[in-house]
Design a protein around this motif. Structure first.
Motif, mmCIF file in Angstrom:
data_model
loop_
_atom_site.group_PDB
_atom_site.id
_atom_site.type_symbol
_atom_site.label_atom_id
_atom_site.label_comp_id
_atom_site.label_asym_id
_atom_site.label_seq_id
_atom_site.Cartn_x
_atom_site.Cartn_y
_atom_site.Cartn_z
ATOM 1 N N MET A 88 0.823 -1.182 0.000
ATOM 2 C CA MET A 88 0.000 0.000 0.000
ATOM 3 C C MET A 88 0.878 1.261 0.000
ATOM 4 N N PHE A 89 1.984 1.231 0.738
ATOM 5 C CA PHE A 89 2.887 2.382 0.760
ATOM 6 C C PHE A 89 3.508 2.611 -0.610
ATOM 7 N N ALA A 90 3.809 1.530 -1.314
ATOM 8 C CA ALA A 90 4.389 1.662 -2.657
ATOM 9 C C ALA A 90 3.415 2.338 -3.605
ATOM 10 N N THR A 91 2.129 2.060 -3.433
ATOM 11 C CA THR A 91 1.106 2.709 -4.260
ATOM 12 C C THR A 91 1.077 4.201 -3.987
ATOM 13 N N PHE A 92 1.087 4.575 -2.711
ATOM 14 C CA PHE A 92 1.111 5.992 -2.341
ATOM 15 C C PHE A 92 2.359 6.676 -2.893
ATOM 16 N N LEU A 93 3.502 6.038 -2.737
ATOM 17 C CA LEU A 93 4.753 6.614 -3.207
ATOM 18 C C LEU A 93 4.752 6.779 -4.722
ATOM 19 N N THR A 94 4.231 5.803 -5.436
ATOM 20 C CA THR A 94 4.149 5.884 -6.896
ATOM 21 C C THR A 94 3.241 7.033 -7.324
ATOM 22 N N ALA A 95 2.091 7.171 -6.662
ATOM 23 C CA ALA A 95 1.167 8.256 -6.988
ATOM 24 C C ALA A 95 1.797 9.614 -6.690
ATOM 25 N N PHE A 96 2.525 9.715 -5.582
ATOM 26 C CA PHE A 96 3.190 10.967 -5.218
ATOM 27 C C PHE A 96 4.239 11.353 -6.250
ATOM 28 N N VAL A 97 5.079 10.404 -6.625
ATOM 29 C CA VAL A 97 6.132 10.673 -7.602
ATOM 30 C C VAL A 97 5.525 11.023 -8.966
#
Length: 70
Positions: free
Chosen positions: A1-10
């Motif tokens: 889930m954190f990877a999804t947030f990080l991908t969306a942020f980037v």
């Protein structure tokens, strides 16, 4: 889930950096006026970057199972 947030942020950050010169070139900007605080021209295509980041986050999360424990 954190990877999804990080991908969306980037993705949102990169799209924002890409949209700034496009907004200036297409003259989609907010110009300084007496009733505003800023003295500079502000590009107005930030919503495109937010939408792109949100869509990227949804696409990254699409196949992940929801592991909700109460």
């Amino acid at each position: 889930m954190f990877a999804t947030f990080l991908t969306a942020f980037v993705a949102s950050f990169l799209i924002s950096a890409f949209m700034k010169p496009i907004a200036k070139r297409l003259d989609i900007v907010s110009r300084p006026r007496a009733d505003r605080w800023k003295n500079q021209v502000i590009p107005l295509l930030g919503g495109v970057a937010v939408a792109g980041g949100t869509i990227t986050g949804f696409l990254c999360y699409w196949g992940e199972p929801l592991d909700i424990k109460i």
